[in-house]
Design an enzyme around this catalytic site. Structure first.
Site, short mmCIF file in Angstrom:
data_model
loop_
_atom_site.label_atom_id
_atom_site.label_comp_id
_atom_site.label_asym_id
_atom_site.label_seq_id
_atom_site.Cartn_x
_atom_site.Cartn_y
_atom_site.Cartn_z
N CYS A 45 -56.08 27.73 11.12
CA CYS A 45 -55.43 28.28 9.93
C CYS A 45 -55.55 27.21 8.85
O CYS A 45 -55.34 26.02 9.13
CB CYS A 45 -53.96 28.61 10.20
SG CYS A 45 -53.02 29.08 8.73
N CYS B 104 -58.68 31.73 4.23
CA CYS B 104 -57.61 32.21 5.10
C CYS B 104 -58.28 32.76 6.35
O CYS B 104 -59.06 33.71 6.25
CB CYS B 104 -56.79 33.29 4.40
SG CYS B 104 -55.58 34.13 5.45
#
Length: 287
Positions: free
Chosen positions: A208, A96
């Site tokens: 991302c 992440c």
């Protein structure tokens, strides 16, 4: 069209499977706020198919892109600690970008095993750009993180970096993995700041881990010839090196398992997806 990327007691939902005999192998935890980290897991599994994999995602606090740094650090420490108490971890990958930019120092201070983070692939994007304009597509938290700005200052002084933060795109990727359709008009709206430019970025950093799941749809919206890059392959190589460098690693014969923070209708619907990625069981992680 754009080109695709280059480079304790628990409640459970289980698939009815038989345990195949498998050799002992080290345990790797892949963590993300949602299911975007599966894109990183895929890259790692290609290099290291025989590891014991745990995938944990925080569906209670998702998405992290709008959360404070303090909250994210405390939350990630809590979740990794809970997994570590149940499994002999050899390595943790924080799949992440948002969590990586704020939580890595605290994780590395607390745990003895190596912790790998995901950061925007700005350096390789700068090498690939032809028009000198690179776009960073990420959550708002990642776009404004001091770590990201430092990467730009170090590696992109000769390029123009266009920043675009979107949490909506994270939701779109989650919807796709849950079997939903991705409306191209939604993507066009999100990307409008770039699509309306006279000279838009010719190279896009997917900052991302959710976004590589949308490369097919993004390629239909971005200008023809646009390149998309992410750090998944580099993270996989780093993970492989760290695993090979360890001695006396505790191995596991357990089957792969996924953990969420709460079981609900959405996680019920997600189970077949997780099974297709090699996680036959989904359990709630008590924290």
């Amino acid at each position: 069209m754009a080109t695709k990327p280059q480079d304790a007691n628990t409640t459970s939902r289980e698939a009815i499977t038989s345990k195949a005999d498998s050799p002992p192998r080290p345990t790797a935890l892949i963590f993300d706020s949602g299911v975007g980290g599966l894109s990183v897991y895929q890259e790692i599994r290609q290099l290291l198919p025989d590891l014991h994999y745990i995938y944990a995602f925080d569906n209670v606090a998702f998405p992290y892109g709008e959360k404070s740094g303090e909250f994210i650090v405390e939350r990630v420490l809590e979740i990794v600690t809970a997994v570590q108490q149940r499994h002999p971890l050899a390595i943790v990958v924080i799949a992440c970008n948002t969590a990586s930019t704020v939580s890595l120092p605290a994780l590395r201070e607390r745990f003895a095993f190596p912790v790998v983070g995901v950061v925007p692939a700005i350096k390789p994007a700068v090498r690939l750009t032809r028009n000198g304009v690179v776009g960073l597509l990420a959550t708002r938290a990642t776009v404004h993180a001091s770590y990201t700005l430092d990467l730009i200052a170090r590696f992109a002084t000769d390029c123009k970096i266009e920043l675009l933060g979107s949490s909506e795109l994270v939701e779109v990727a989650e919807t796709k993995l849950h079997g939903g359709v991705v409306p191209l008009e939604v993507l066009k709206k999100i990307l409008h700041p770039w699509l309306s430019m006279r000279e838009p970025p010719d190279t896009i950093v997917l900052g991302c881990t959710h976004f590589p799941l949308l490369t097919e749809e993004l390629a239909q919206v971005l200008p023809e010839g646009t390149r998309m890059v992410d750090s998944g392959a580099a993270i996989a190589r780093r993970t492989a090196w760290l695993i090979s460098s360890q001695e006396n690693v505790i191995s596991s014969q357990d089957e792969n398992i996924a953990y969420c923070m709460a079981l609900d209708e959405d996680t019920d619907a997600l189970l077949p997806v997780l099974q297709s990625y090699g996680f036959p069981k989904l359990q709630k992680l008590p924290i």
